[in-house]
Design an enzyme around this catalytic site. Structure first.
Site, PDB file in Angstrom:
ATOM      1  N   LYS A 289     -11.664  50.552  34.238  1.00  0.00           N
ATOM      2  CA  LYS A 289     -11.651  50.120  32.841  1.00  0.00           C
ATOM      3  C   LYS A 289     -10.243  49.660  32.538  1.00  0.00           C
ATOM      4  CE  LYS A 289     -11.521  51.485  28.066  1.00  0.00           C
ATOM      5  NZ  LYS A 289     -11.459  52.567  27.054  1.00  0.00           N
TER       6      LYS A 289
ATOM      7  N   GLY B  70     -12.053  46.663  28.489  1.00  0.00           N
ATOM      8  CA  GLY B  70     -11.670  47.821  27.687  1.00  0.00           C
ATOM      9  C   GLY B  70     -11.648  47.558  26.200  1.00  0.00           C
TER      10      GLY B  70
ATOM     11  N   SER C 195      -9.565  57.565  25.179  1.00  0.00           N
ATOM     12  CA  SER C 195      -8.513  57.543  24.160  1.00  0.00           C
ATOM     13  C   SER C 195      -9.084  57.635  22.758  1.00  0.00           C
ATOM     14  CB  SER C 195      -7.684  56.249  24.288  1.00  0.00           C
ATOM     15  OG  SER C 195      -7.007  56.233  25.528  1.00  0.00           O
ATOM     16  N   ASN C 196     -10.239  56.987  22.511  1.00  0.00           N
ATOM     17  CA  ASN C 196     -10.843  57.065  21.180  1.00  0.00           C
ATOM     18  C   ASN C 196     -11.411  58.440  20.874  1.00  0.00           C
ATOM     19  OD1 ASN C 196     -10.662  54.503  19.767  1.00  0.00           O
ATOM     20  ND2 ASN C 196     -11.688  53.667  21.566  1.00  0.00           N
TER      21      ASN C 196
ATOM     22  N   SER D  33      -7.757  48.109  29.690  1.00  0.00           N
ATOM     23  CA  SER D  33      -7.590  47.837  28.260  1.00  0.00           C
ATOM     24  C   SER D  33      -6.409  46.924  27.983  1.00  0.00           C
ATOM     25  CB  SER D  33      -7.407  49.157  27.500  1.00  0.00           C
ATOM     26  OG  SER D  33      -8.543  49.963  27.618  1.00  0.00           O
TER      27      SER D  33
END
Lengths: 307, 307, 307, 307
Positions: free
Chosen positions: D175, D201, D56-57, D177
């Site tokens: 993972k 996450g 996402s980053n 988040s």
């Protein structure tokens, strides 16, 4: 309140493990005060910091104003010396909350747990919540703790609101049931200069909560696993992290059963397995099904808490 | 209840426009019964079907049990002959709801509007809600209407639950504030064989609601635009759809101001513009800001309701 | 685009009923262009305003960029003369959306339906959305319609954003699938000076939508009940409100089946009942169960659309 | 993959700290591969376990399929020996996800991070998600990790689904988040017999996550505070819990700035302060305002990470 301990800045010390006690009902849904006494006698043998009365696990929303106070009064009398009594006194209006808090103080509560009002969700913005808690704290005879339980209320107290309110001399702490450990860590740091005491709202993250600076826990599971949670606290304090972690991991799944998964109806069934009186819930809550009870029993067995 | 009209199957007829009346408070937040009388005298001149007392716009959650009943009693006495009085009697517990409903009946309410209990969201499944409303209806001296207001409660009554409950002889209708017109249309068809009366919960979709078979509306905006909403009803009944549509369109934006946008604090300010007593809200609700008041004034001007 | 009609201000006229066509797949999930042709031949006989291609019912998110364009190209060629082709061209990024829109224009789309981007929910504030749609409209060769579908995206276009964007010369309308009729009515009034065309996003509230000023509907149910929806439009236009209401009421429950209840998998099964090719959905969507199919069949029977 | 370490059961070992690297763009929004190389040269000096690319980053949703692969290929080449490369390969459809995963494997990715599909929220039930991940794992050349990020997708992977999928030989971890530490603890216990590796996450709960048995963290803050996060890991492993707690507490607020509060636009600004290239985000994401930048700067100063 000389019988109780104080923090370094002279505030009521609310550290430790607190069961948010379930209110016992008879089959006709009237309050079973005798059963409450019996449960208290068992709990008094456990090194709890004190008791939370009339929290969400106490089905406080299903009781009249008079009932809410009578149960607090009963617990005050039945509690062993030195136990801190925190009474859930929140109402939707500010004026009712102030009156309820002071009536609970009059019957012996040491502190009050004040839940966020929540009906007019659009109107419960930060300004309104700061105003509400400030007025309650101003007029309350006993110190108050903020109580945020978004799963029930739909209102999640904003960290900014909590930080502002932590400066009030009569607001001494927070019980947070949201479970966001990073938020709790942020709050611990941001409020520590105010001697603000943060309590984990669930046994599911008790050890991580201690680790990031919480002072204790108000844990539904303490209704039946109280000694185990006090053991966990001790292991943490003695630096026995490996044993603490093992115990924490065993507690996670049973805790989920008596909170999110099956709620108060599940909690009351599990209490019976450990020798406490559980009894019925008040309507509209419904008893759990026999299938759900079987699932719960399996979880408790796998965790080694029952055989 | 001979003074009131009945439906074809002999049920209490709740058709028409109902203002869910705002409870007037003095500056010290005590109830301003004299102002309530004055407001009622004005409303009595409008061809309303009746009044809803102690709904969400009445700030019922901020009143004690005694206050809730006294306000109902006052409205019963102040209402013009032939007006149906529907009292908001919902509490979180089933037992409190039954008691409140019957006490309201004792002071003269013709029917009760029973909101969904909502605190233990995970426990308020369909089975629990059906059980709750069935028990209340079984034990209530007066007919009840279901009241679903998810914006406040976080609970949206499932169509399946409504359809099941529509078969109960003492459950005569529904007020739905969710605003999903397709859901309402589905409910109208599915319950029509039970002589079940569905009321729109907002003036924002009153005409569409009539069109798909609703029998009336409980509209916050009727606190100040009561005649206009009765006009809209008449235009619809006379088949003057174009004029009805024009009026409906003018009402949408002012209605949004006194409901979703600014809530009860906005409603009470707007009431003052039309000659009614608005007065303060009870804390923790906060008055609207002067900026918000200006926005609201502009909206009412653009719609041609004030100058 | 001389073959199509225009509004009074010279904009592309998108009034009328539009099926958001389901993309047919073979059993191996490849696109069944031959089946698409066959479906189009049937739809071409219905007085639709045009077709929406690659909307949510078209499973556009499950297709590569190339596939999205090829399906639009195919529908352009297969459509009867005079049908408006609106292509769903939204992507998450602004640059991809512009490129996709213009590639769809190049293969013959008359207008584009641009869904709200939605991945970074915290970043999709009003300022970001206004910027996104403005840039797309600035650089698009064809007029665009805003597309708000909060049930899928979690983003509900704010009325303020829509009103600002309605002033852009290349943004000609809105498809709103949220179903809040009061919001739609507010938007109709607030944007009418801009010749902005609002389309109902579901057959569940088509008649109310027409009544408050919508110009048409993009209705999943038009994939199999297209003639009936065009009949409903005609009844409304002829002022035959009673018949229109009856038809609307019959449509509500079947429409719910092929939208909220059972989604595209339900839609494709129902299409088969009416002689269209439905076929499989693409994974991870799953076919409906046989129990769900039975429920759906009962609903369609009760409404009188199948026997 | 001999250059990488394995777990006891022979699976790819993904323990340690991973920055989910931000994709650098030039001012015209094209990918700045030279800046990516420069950032990598700095990151390579930090004892990271490896890199997450196109999470996402990485703004992966704003890149074309070709771009997503090229960036992975670039990172594979620029990474120091021994670093594990985990590539974000999730698409909405199962077929696209399989193709993307294998294309990323072909350019050198060691594992794939597969986000939950999310568009048709009603259709993404447990059965659909289990089917999706199973098919992807069956057909993927490299091991995959499940990726649940409800803040962006609106889909929170159910523990039951994760536990079922943890049995698949090619699904090696998760993972998460969501930040619910009790849920993570439950998953650690329930999947440990499968050698399943769970990664935090976010840096906001890294120490608690290690404590309850997570093997590492994929932390946005590692883009600029990578060494500090690796220090935290070391302190934990050396049993220096007090120092670890202090460092964890300092990280909470800055971490919140570059994740929930200001997102990728905030992250890229903060990267510049630490000597990395941040650069612009792709539209529709918007740069943070100067007021937001000042808030963020104050937070980083108070935590002692900048002066």
């Amino acid at each position: 309140v000389s019988r109780l301990s104080s923090t370094s800045s002279g505030r009521l010390d609310v550290s430790g493990i607190y069961p948010p006690i379930a209110t016992p009902f008879n089959m006709d849904e009237s309050i079973a005060f005798d059963k409450l006494t019996e449960n208290m006698q068992k709990w008094n043998k456990i090194p709890f910091g004190g008791y939370v009365v009339q929290g969400s696990n106490g089905e406080y929303v299903y009781q009249t104003a008079e009932e809410r106070i009578k149960v607090v009064e009963h617990v005050v009398k039945a509690a062993a010396p030195g136990k801190v009594i925190l009474a859930g006194s929140g109402c939707e209006s500010t004026r009712d909350t102030i009156e309820m808090t002071n009536r609970m103080a009059d019957v012996g509560a040491d502190g009050a747990l004040v839940v966020t009002p929540s009906y007019y969700k659009g109107g419960m913005h930060n300004r309104a919540l700061i105003s509400h808690f400030t007025k309650v704290a101003d007029d309350s005879k006993i110190p108050i703790l903020l109580y945020s339980v978004p799963g029930n209320t739909g209102i999640d107290l904003d960290p900014e609101v909590i930080i502002v309110l932590s400066c009030h001399p009569n607001i001494i702490g927070l019980k947070d049931s949201g479970g966001d450990i990073a938020k709790l860590a942020h709050l611990v740091i941001s409020t520590q200069s105010n001697d603000f005491q943060i309590m984990a709202g669930s046994a599911g993250f008790l050890l991580p909560a201690y680790l990031i600076g919480c002072v204790g826990g108000v844990c539904g599971a303490a209704n039946m696993l109280g000694q185990e949670l006090c053991d966990l606290e001790q292991l943490y304090k003695q630096g026995k992290l490996k044993e603490a972690t093992n115990l924490q991991q065993r507690i996670v799944a049973p805790n989920a059963c008596v909170t999110k998964r099956f709620g108060v109806p599940g909690l009351k069934v599990a209490m019976e397995w450990f020798g406490y009186y559980g009894g019925p819930v008040r309507s509209p809550l419904q008893p759990i099904t026999s299938e759900q009870e079987e699932i719960m029993r399996t979880v408790f067995k796998l965790s080694g808490f029952i055989h």
